[in-house]
Design an enzyme around this catalytic site. Sequence first.
Site: not given
Length: 290
Positions: A70, A111
């Site tokens: 990420k 997320d």
Amino acid sequence: MTGPRQRQRLAVFGDPIEHSKSPALHAAAYRVLGLDWEYGRQQVDAAALDAVLDGLGSEWRGLSLTMPLKQRALELADTLDRTAVETGAVNTLRLHNTPDGSQRLDGFNTDVGGIVRAVGARGLERVRHVVVLGGGATASSALMAAAELGAEDVHVAVRTPARAAHLGPLATRLGLRLVVGRLDETVPEAQLVISTLPGGSLPEPGPVLALTRQALLLDVAYDPWPSVLATEWTSEGGQVLSGLAMLVHQALLQVRIFVSGDPVVPLDDEEAVLDAMLDAVGLDRSGAHR
């Protein structure tokens, strides 16, 4: 005369990746949408991500990214949405072929939205006080989700408080009062506890268990399930939300991105898409296991 259009390809990258439920979720969504897209999985570590991206052909439409990719994806993306910028993490890349033959990477973080939507589906749409367990990459998303849920303050409990220092500037930008403490210390009252601990581990003596009667626990871990923390929380009479619920809702936002390029534009027949995705991992509308 033009030839047949290339079949669109997508995948989830990460290391490890064998446990990922993303292929099942995305396959269910594209079946409902009538899209003949191929979604797979590939083990990729951070050191290899650059080369792998360079090797993707024009048939590639998008990628879901899990740990440990990420942060590197954030550095490689050509554009970033606000959530990715604030959290310092990209879990979604939308790939575009440009006229000069190069590839543009649009980076997103779904997320945060996944947490907000999953908690809301369980009936918790507003909170004032939140406890976050763990200070890693997912803690930044948990912090931003807490702000979107209306939180005034967040208590972050970690093994080593100094490692959560990076959360201070983010909390300030989000207008949150942040307190960082140790996992073995007493935590304040809260309506929501978000555990970002690897594998849902629970350090002893687990003082956070004092919150079981008043707070919903979202444990972002989902494999293995139930986690140690979820088991203890349930045994104390508390409500638990599996990380699978967060995974489903963040994946739905990814599908929006892959279809339209925008995480806020609803899909056609989105309710049917969501039902199919929940069914693919054995969850009901509230995020509870069937």
